[in-house]
Design an enzyme around this catalytic site. Structure first.
Site, PDB file in Angstrom:
ATOM      1  CB  SER A  11      -0.889  -0.034   1.253  1.00 31.21           C
ATOM      2  OG  SER A  11      -1.785   1.042   1.256  1.00 31.21           O
ATOM      3  CB  CYS A  24       4.123   5.898   2.145  1.00 35.16           C
ATOM      4  SG  CYS A  24       5.186   6.853   1.040  1.00 35.16           S
ATOM      5  CB  CYS A  49       4.205   6.299  -3.098  1.00 39.10           C
ATOM      6  SG  CYS A  49       5.934   5.903  -2.753  1.00 39.10           S
ATOM      7  CG  ASP A  84      11.499   2.623   3.314  1.00 38.06           C
ATOM      8  OD1 ASP A  84      12.349   3.229   2.650  1.00 38.06           O
ATOM      9  OD2 ASP A  84      10.413   2.248   2.856  1.00 38.06           O
TER      10      ASP A  84
END
Lengths: 145, 145
Positions: B77, B79, B82, B142
């Protein structure tokens, strides 16, 4: 004008001199610039290296704690991609050169608890207005209009 | 499984083999992959090259019309960074391998009129679960948690 907005404008002007879109950004941590960047659509053929993204990239991998103590300066109001990156890393504050040429996702930043300051700086506005007049297609490609 | 999700998973596995975060993505236009990518935090020391961003970068500069006809496949999915990039370019549809490990900004995509399809694919889930178990700090770095 403070030194950090001056540094962001210097990045924008460097981008213009390279034939690119004149938007610049710096990432500042505890009074020190840890990343500088400018839009690289033309120079690197990049759809993702907006000024803010380039500054984040050039700062490299930073601990979560560092981002939360950072202020990012950008000559133009951040688009939804750049705002999303700022939100992802929880950057504390965004200082924006101008939002007359383009109103980005500022509301989304505020809703995420990020402090937003808009300067409406004349030199930032001039840079964009002159550029858009000369390269309207490039501008529309960059901002996805 | 369709060939495009398979290609995104192949990218994720390539990232894992490189010692990186196993998230992959492909950008598809008219039945053809025009950009492939995977997370490059470790490999390139990049905070912005998530799988989706890398696929967009590798597709290069595309006309606005092309993005609006594209589907982006991603193993996890997306973030908020993005999702912001997908929204910026008005990509038509997002196919997501899984959102059990991490629920990204899917609602924001839907609100922007982008079609979202979630597969809950077992191999995507396994890739992330194994990775997080082995490298919890890298994962948290990340995704900015």
């Amino acid at each position: 004008m403070d030194e950090f907005m001056q540094a962001a404008i210097a990045e924008a002007k460097q981008g213009l001199a390279e034939g690119g879109v004149p938007i610049g950004s710096v990432l500042v941590h505890q009074g020190k610039i840890i990343g500088r960047g400018h839009n690289r659509r033309v120079q690197s053929g990049s759809p993702i290296l907006h000024g803010e993204m380039d500054a984040l990239e050039n700062a490299g991998r930073q601990p979560a704690k560092v981002y939360r103590e950072c202020t990012i300066y950008t000559t133009l109001s951040p688009c939804c991609m750049c705002a999303g990156a700022i939100e992802l890393y929880g950057i504390k504050k965004v200082v924006i050169g101008e939002n007359q040429t383009f109103m980005g996702a500022e509301q989304r930043l505020r809703e995420a608890g990020i402090e937003v300051e808009v300067r409406q700086d004349a030199s930032c506005i001039d840079l964009m207005q002159n550029f858009i007049q000369q390269h309207p297609q490039l501008w529309h490609e960059d901002i996805g209009v």
